[in-house]
Design a protein around this motif. Structure first.
Motif: not given
Length: 540
Positions: A48-49, A53-54, A66-68, A90-92
């Motif tokens: 989770l942490g 941070a991501m 897309f990023d990262l 994807g992030l959420v």
């Protein structure tokens, strides 16, 4: 491409944690069981942490698809690559997954003589790792492998732990596995068919074909691959069938009610709130975005099935006498709203569908877990149907006022009460779908009103009235249970009044998804404008 392997570390943390915890010896020693629990919780919190941070490093407005991103050679002989990328959709879902897993591990309690605690924790972390990888995989073959692999640890979670008879759990687990494996086999045929088309188009390194989403989307847009003919329609249909089974959508939903209630409440939440989201996520990522106008041929049919799922889930929920099955059927209804939003093909509906995935995960987790804590008490164990029978309770709000209040808030969230998170997403789905499919939107809205019946009626029967003898022994929420439930209730309230951060991340990704669709936009809602300009030319 980022120099920090954000996405690889994201899924490797729970994967390595699962392997390490699974290697622990079986024991009934309480100290070792606590150590296994603490280690699993530490891994989940660390994941989770890392995801938080991501999120800070992620740039939704970078302009790139897309990023990262990460890209490495994987199986050169067939052009498969280890490709990862993150967008707002994807992030959420990553944040939803990494936030729920620590709560699910904290919520689960084993029997005092259970020597397999470490295996349960390891299997849960394994599911988390595969789900996270599926949300960031941009190589279709890589996605397919984790799409199928996550079935194995979930199979053992369903069959291995729970209050139902072992034979009942085994049947439910087998039913879950057979349905999803069949869907996966159909998907495999579609993946192979699409790969053959890329070989014929001489894509990838040395013309060996490719599975990369970016390469596939560009080739289809440039007309190098024709997905508008019979082959393309068959491939699109094969992928869509597999994702509909996973979601699940009526009539391929039959595995869910048995599987969700056979295991522990934490396993049920892991399935409905986390794993099943991979199906609806893949509809956006690998059906709508990749196949574009070919996917629109399926849109009316999928919208019709979505409405059937909404109404079917509503009717079956009202008819239930088992509390946990009632909640499971509400999920089938809610997945219908998500699928309707996906295939209405408007910016509002798809943003609403994505936000709905998150909000449904939170509300279902809150309702299923508080129900699990309730039936875990033994006060109604002698009722017909055991301690899960709705009629076995009565007057709980007097015996356990905090538990009753949490149950009410979570229940009101499932019927999309304004001020709670699901209302925003459901409203976006409705206004986005009305211009495209007005009849479907109206029927879905009527069904939404009907959802108040099963929630309020259930609350009245279980929580209201005088305290019955069967409810006298029910205690209120303990400290651990409050620690699990209160963050979920807080999230429902925060996203209900302030959904903007999530929508700011989702909207650019939805715009990219809809660029491959050239259907005419529906008449705009007064005071709004579409942010999507349909792509011109290409195979469309």
């Amino acid at each position: 491409m980022t120099s920090t392997p954000w996405l690889t570390v994201l899924w490797l943390l729970p994967a390595l944690g699962a392997i390490a915890i699974a290697a622990l010896p079986a024991t009934v020693d309480d100290r070792r069981r606590r150590w296994a629990r603490g280690a699993g919780l530490a891994v989940a919190v660390a994941t989770l942490g890392w995801s938080i941070a991501m999120t800070v490093a992620f740039r939704a407005d970078s302009g790139a698809r897309f990023d990262l991103t990460e890209s490495h050679r994987w199986i050169p002989a067939i052009g498969a690559r280890y490709e990862l990328g993150l967008d707002g959709i994807g992030l959420v879902l990553v944040l939803l997954t990494t936030a729920l897993i620590p709560l699910l591990l904290l919520a689960w309690r084993s029997d005092d003589d259970d020597s397999s605690v470490h295996r349960y924790i390891a299997l849960t972390l394994a599911v988390e790792a595969m789900v996270l990888l599926s949300f960031v995989a941009t190589d279709l073959l890589l996605f397919y492998l984790v799409f199928e692999a996550m079935l194995i640890p979930m199979y053992f979670l369903i069959g291995g732990w729970g209050e139902l008879d072992r034979a009942v759990r085994a049947r439910a687990a087998m039913k879950f596995l057979l349905y999803n494996l069949f869907g996966g086999l159909i998907m495999l045929a579609g993946v192979i068919g699409l790969y053959v088309l890329t070989v014929r188009a001489s894509l990838g390194e040395d013309g060996r074909g490719t599975f990369g989403l970016t390469d596939l989307t560009a080739a289809i847009a440039d007309g190098k691959i024709d997905v508008g003919g019979p082959a393309g329609i068959a491939i699109c249909g094969a992928l869509l069938f597999a994702f509909a089974v996973k979601a699940p959508v009526w009539p391929v939903h039959a595995w869910l009610p048995d599987a969700a209630v056979a295991g522990t409440p934490s396993t049920g939440v892991l399935m409905m709130a986390v794993m099943d989201k991979v199906g609806t996520f893949a509809m956006l990522r690998f059906v709508v975005e990749l196949f574009g106008d070919t996917a629109t041929k399926f849109a009316p049919w999928m919208s019709a099935l979505a409405v059937v799922s909404i109404v079917y889930g509503l009717i079956l929920a009202i008819a239930q006498t088992d509390l946990m099955r009632l909640i499971t059927y509400t999920s089938i209804s809610h997945f219908g709203f998500i699928v309707l939003g996906v295939f209405a093909l408007t910016p509002q509906s798809q943003a609403g569908a994505t936000l709905y995935m998150v909000n449904h995960g939170i509300s279902t987790a809150a309702l299923f877990l508080v129900a699990g804590f309730l039936v875990g008490r033994r006060g109604a164990a002698d009722a017909p149907g055991g301690n899960r029978a709705i009629d076995g309770f009565g007057g709980v709000q007097r015996a356990a006022p905090v538990l009753s209040a949490v149950f009410l808030v979570a229940g009101l969230a499932t019927l999309s009460l304004p001020g709670l998170a699901p209302f925003v997403s459901e409203f976006l789905v409705m206004i986005g779908s009305f211009g495209r499919y007005p009849v479907a939107a109206v029927l879905a809205t009527v069904a939404l009103v009907g959802s108040a019946v099963y929630i309020l009626w259930t609350y009245q029967r279980m929580m209201g009235g005088p305290v019955t003898p069967r409810a006298e022994g029910i205690g209120d929420l303990r400290a651990r249970e409050r620690l699990v439930l209160f963050p979920l209730i807080a999230a429902l309230l925060i996203l209900g009044f302030w959904p903007r951060p999530a929508l700011d991340a989702i909207t650019p990704a939805v715009d990219h998804t809809l660029q491959s669709v050239s259907v005419a936009p529906p008449p705009p809602t007064p005071g709004t404008t579409s942010t999507v300009v349909p792509r011109q030319g290409g195979h469309r």
